[in-house]
Design a protein around this motif. Structure first.
Motif, PDB file in Angstrom:
ATOM      1  N   THR A 250      -5.030   1.236  -1.175  1.00  0.00           N
ATOM      2  CA  THR A 250      -4.190   1.349   0.034  1.00  0.00           C
ATOM      3  C   THR A 250      -5.108   0.327   0.888  1.00  0.00           C
ATOM      4  O   THR A 250      -4.744  -0.690   1.488  1.00  0.00           O
ATOM      5  CB  THR A 250      -4.225   2.684   0.878  1.00  0.00           C
ATOM      6  OG1 THR A 250      -3.186   3.554   0.108  1.00  0.00           O
ATOM      7  CG2 THR A 250      -3.604   2.425   2.292  1.00  0.00           C
ATOM      8  N   SER A 251      -6.421   0.555   0.901  1.00  0.00           N
ATOM      9  CA  SER A 251      -7.376  -0.302   1.604  1.00  0.00           C
ATOM     10  C   SER A 251      -7.320  -2.069   1.111  1.00  0.00           C
ATOM     11  O   SER A 251      -7.146  -2.858   1.947  1.00  0.00           O
ATOM     12  CB  SER A 251      -8.785  -0.040   1.208  1.00  0.00           C
ATOM     13  OG  SER A 251      -9.888  -0.818   1.776  1.00  0.00           O
ATOM     14  N   THR A 252      -7.039  -2.098  -0.172  1.00  0.00           N
ATOM     15  CA  THR A 252      -7.086  -3.629  -0.724  1.00  0.00           C
ATOM     16  C   THR A 252      -5.371  -4.127  -0.166  1.00  0.00           C
ATOM     17  O   THR A 252      -5.591  -5.150   0.393  1.00  0.00           O
ATOM     18  CB  THR A 252      -6.998  -3.448  -2.094  1.00  0.00           C
ATOM     19  OG1 THR A 252      -8.059  -2.834  -2.688  1.00  0.00           O
ATOM     20  CG2 THR A 252      -6.614  -4.916  -2.941  1.00  0.00           C
ATOM     21  N   LEU A 253      -4.579  -3.390  -0.117  1.00  0.00           N
ATOM     22  CA  LEU A 253      -3.404  -3.883   0.180  1.00  0.00           C
ATOM     23  C   LEU A 253      -3.362  -4.156   1.633  1.00  0.00           C
ATOM     24  O   LEU A 253      -2.960  -5.159   2.216  1.00  0.00           O
ATOM     25  CB  LEU A 253      -2.313  -2.977  -0.074  1.00  0.00           C
ATOM     26  CG  LEU A 253      -0.766  -3.224   0.316  1.00  0.00           C
ATOM     27  CD1 LEU A 253      -0.270  -4.508  -0.093  1.00  0.00           C
ATOM     28  CD2 LEU A 253       0.153  -1.941  -0.152  1.00  0.00           C
ATOM     29  N   LYS A 254      -3.911  -3.154   2.576  1.00  0.00           N
ATOM     30  CA  LYS A 254      -3.786  -3.566   3.726  1.00  0.00           C
ATOM     31  C   LYS A 254      -4.899  -4.602   4.462  1.00  0.00           C
ATOM     32  O   LYS A 254      -4.392  -5.371   5.225  1.00  0.00           O
ATOM     33  CB  LYS A 254      -4.562  -2.106   4.745  1.00  0.00           C
ATOM     34  CG  LYS A 254      -3.528  -0.973   4.760  1.00  0.00           C
ATOM     35  CD  LYS A 254      -3.948  -0.006   4.987  1.00  0.00           C
ATOM     36  CE  LYS A 254      -4.795   0.369   6.300  1.00  0.00           C
ATOM     37  NZ  LYS A 254      -5.171   1.762   6.342  1.00  0.00           N
ATOM     38  N   GLY A 255      -5.778  -4.951   3.573  1.00  0.00           N
ATOM     39  CA  GLY A 255      -6.651  -6.046   3.670  1.00  0.00           C
ATOM     40  C   GLY A 255      -5.884  -7.408   3.536  1.00  0.00           C
ATOM     41  O   GLY A 255      -5.924  -8.481   4.297  1.00  0.00           O
ATOM     42  N   HIS A 256      -5.016  -7.298   2.465  1.00  0.00           N
ATOM     43  CA  HIS A 256      -4.146  -8.722   2.109  1.00  0.00           C
ATOM     44  C   HIS A 256      -3.280  -8.824   3.469  1.00  0.00           C
ATOM     45  O   HIS A 256      -3.118  -9.911   4.062  1.00  0.00           O
ATOM     46  CB  HIS A 256      -3.247  -8.310   1.111  1.00  0.00           C
ATOM     47  CG  HIS A 256      -4.070  -8.513  -0.357  1.00  0.00           C
ATOM     48  ND1 HIS A 256      -4.629  -9.669  -0.691  1.00  0.00           N
ATOM     49  CD2 HIS A 256      -4.243  -7.515  -1.222  1.00  0.00           C
ATOM     50  CE1 HIS A 256      -5.373  -9.374  -1.793  1.00  0.00           C
ATOM     51  NE2 HIS A 256      -5.007  -8.210  -2.378  1.00  0.00           N
ATOM     52  N   LEU A 257      -2.762  -7.648   3.995  1.00  0.00           N
ATOM     53  CA  LEU A 257      -1.816  -7.876   5.041  1.00  0.00           C
ATOM     54  C   LEU A 257      -2.354  -8.280   6.225  1.00  0.00           C
ATOM     55  O   LEU A 257      -1.979  -9.345   7.058  1.00  0.00           O
ATOM     56  CB  LEU A 257      -1.032  -6.416   5.333  1.00  0.00           C
ATOM     57  CG  LEU A 257      -0.172  -6.063   4.371  1.00  0.00           C
ATOM     58  CD1 LEU A 257       0.288  -4.431   4.390  1.00  0.00           C
ATOM     59  CD2 LEU A 257       1.151  -6.930   4.177  1.00  0.00           C
ATOM     60  N   VAL A 258      -3.494  -7.613   6.650  1.00  0.00           N
ATOM     61  CA  VAL A 258      -4.498  -8.155   7.721  1.00  0.00           C
ATOM     62  C   VAL A 258      -4.966  -9.678   7.728  1.00  0.00           C
ATOM     63  O   VAL A 258      -4.876 -10.289   8.547  1.00  0.00           O
ATOM     64  CB  VAL A 258      -5.673  -7.219   8.006  1.00  0.00           C
ATOM     65  CG1 VAL A 258      -6.349  -7.737   9.179  1.00  0.00           C
ATOM     66  CG2 VAL A 258      -5.092  -5.911   8.401  1.00  0.00           C
ATOM     67  N   GLY A 259      -5.288 -10.139   6.360  1.00  0.00           N
ATOM     68  CA  GLY A 259      -5.317 -11.392   6.250  1.00  0.00           C
ATOM     69  C   GLY A 259      -4.496 -12.279   6.516  1.00  0.00           C
ATOM     70  O   GLY A 259      -4.592 -13.409   7.062  1.00  0.00           O
TER      71      GLY A 259
END
Length: 111
Positions: free
Chosen positions: A79-88
């Motif tokens: 979840t943290s990795t996926l959210k990092g992609h989205l925020v990026g």
């Protein structure tokens, strides 16, 4: 009702769909956002996600993202990795808009 969930997708297809959906949050996909998505997933996966989402409602895409997320981005780390992609993606055009913030809040509740 037939399942909307593609059974032959890989992680890059799922990520491309999540990013494409998120990029549309502010109703405009910038050139920088397109480049970001292609750098993360590859052009072919971005085209596949775009074609998949073309005739789907927001509700249907959210269903697919919610159901498939655990397969490709499991647990808290995923979840943290996926959210990092989205925020990026949201920050790439220097315009992390109110609509994009609201989309992240909604996805946070689902994931």
């Amino acid at each position: 009702m037939m399942s909307l969930i593609p059974d032959n997708w890989i992680r890059e297809d799922f990520l491309a769909l999540a990013l494409h959906y998120a990029a549309r949050a502010d109703l405009n996909i910038s050139a920088d956002e397109k480049e970001f998505m292609q750098n993360r997933c590859g052009k072919a996966h971005c085209e596949k996600a775009k074609a998949f989402s073309k005739d789907k409602s927001d509700y249907e895409i959210i269903q697919v993202l919610t159901e498939m997320k655990g397969r490709f981005f499991p647990g808290e780390e995923g979840t943290s990795t996926l959210k990092g992609h989205l925020v990026g993606l949201f920050k790439v055009d220097d315009d992390y808009s109110h609509l994009e913030h609201n989309l992240m809040l909604g996805l946070d509740r689902l994931w």
